[in-house]
Design an enzyme around this catalytic site. Structure first.
Site, PDB file in Angstrom:
ATOM      1  N   LEU A  31       0.865  -1.166   0.000  1.00 46.74           N
ATOM      2  CA  LEU A  31       0.000   0.000   0.000  1.00 46.74           C
ATOM      3  C   LEU A  31       0.902   1.217   0.000  1.00 46.74           C
ATOM      4  CD1 LEU A  31      -2.787  -0.813   2.661  1.00 46.74           C
ATOM      5  CD2 LEU A  31      -3.012  -0.850   0.168  1.00 46.74           C
ATOM      6  N   ASP A  32       0.557   2.220  -0.773  1.00 43.29           N
ATOM      7  CA  ASP A  32       1.347   3.447  -0.774  1.00 43.29           C
ATOM      8  C   ASP A  32       1.382   4.051   0.621  1.00 43.29           C
ATOM      9  OD1 ASP A  32       1.717   3.196  -3.501  1.00 43.29           O
ATOM     10  OD2 ASP A  32      -0.003   4.465  -3.999  1.00 43.29           O
ATOM     11  N   ARG A  33       2.424   4.790   0.884  1.00 45.42           N
ATOM     12  CA  ARG A  33       2.598   5.401   2.207  1.00 45.42           C
ATOM     13  C   ARG A  33       1.353   6.159   2.696  1.00 45.42           C
ATOM     14  NH1 ARG A  33       7.747   9.179   3.838  1.00 45.42           N
ATOM     15  NH2 ARG A  33       7.192   9.570   6.002  1.00 45.42           N
TER      16      ARG A  33
END
Length: 272
Positions: free
Chosen positions: A65-67
């Site tokens: 998951l993106d930051r």
């Protein structure tokens, strides 16, 4: 002299959605990196290391998951499970569902089939090959605020459901921007005046994108497992404020047959 608190002790443990002998899923907080990278300057807390310390054993990442994105994040607890789950993601055997708050009134339904170039920050995008990317979108709710955030006397926003079939970097963010409906607090693809309004007046300091649902066939149980994660407190409060609380989810897991996954799985003590 008292030893300083570790980041986990200071900020609390990660919420565990599901755990059995082979895999574990947590609700990732928005803004937290999954693992150490070159982008991790000054960061002291990462999902992988925090979870490893929390449960006392190694964990294997099987997707990302993106930051700035919060929500369901799945890990394997051994190498065989990691291989099986990674293969399921690669072969698009995972059903993923996200919630996003976007600018404007998005389309009722639309499928965006637009190839994307990798954004790795090391080479110009023109040198990167375009990769197939497909996302299905559905508008769940709308709101019109009597506030002139931009040049119009009223401001419109939508709650969108995103079901990505592929897993390209920033795929949902880029596909929604491609539709002309960028996600609120997307600094790269959105518009500053709307992002600032949500941060300053609606207590939404981060990207309004959450991975709320992940469903797949458990590689060792032979049954379909559904994992759900509640949006973080800022996101959930906004949904309630806009009258969209019917779309809120809760942290939990269940089998396709309706049994509670927490009850059906082999019981394991989870140290906090």
């Amino acid at each position: 002299m008292t030893a300083p608190l570790t980041p986990t002790e200071r900020l609390g443990p990660l919420p565990v959605i599901y755990r059995d002998a082979r895999l574990i899923a947590v609700a990732k907080p928005p803004g937290m990196l999954v693992h150490r990278t070159a982008l991790a300057r000054g960061e002291t807390r990462f999902v992988m290391q925090t979870l490893r310390d929390q449960i006392g054993q190694h964990v294997y990442p099987v997707h990302r998951l993106d930051r700035p994105t919060g929500g369901v994040l799945l890990f394997a607890l051994d190498s065989d499970a990691a291989a099986a789950l990674s293969r399921a993601f690669t072969e698009q055997q995972m059903t993923k569902r996200y919630l996003a708050v976007v600018r404007g009134w998005g389309p009722e339904t639309v499928s965006v089939d637009a190839p994307l170039r990798e954004e790795d920050g090391t080479r110009p995008k023109a040198e990167m090959p375009a990769q197939a990317a497909l996302t299905h979108f559905r508008r769940l709710a709308t709101v019109e605020l009597p506030v002139a955030v931009d040049r119009y006397p009223h401001s419109r926003y939508s709650l969108m459901e995103a079901r990505p079939k592929t897993g390209r970097r920033h795929q949902i963010r880029r596909h929604l921007a491609h539709c002309g409906h960028p996600i609120i607090n997307d600094a790269k693809h959105g518009k500053g005046v709307h992002n600032r309004y949500f941060r300053d007046h609606l207590d939404c300091p981060h990207l309004l994108l959450a991975a709320v649902f992940l469903q797949f066939r458990h590689p060792f149980e032979g049954r379909t497992l559904t994992l759900e994660a509640a949006p973080d407190n800022h996101f959930s409060a906004l949904l309630t404020r806009f009258g969209w609380q019917a779309h809120l989810t809760q942290n939990g897991a269940r089998w396709e047959d309706g049994a509670s996954a927490a009850e059906a799985a082999e019981p394991i003590d989870i140290p906090l």
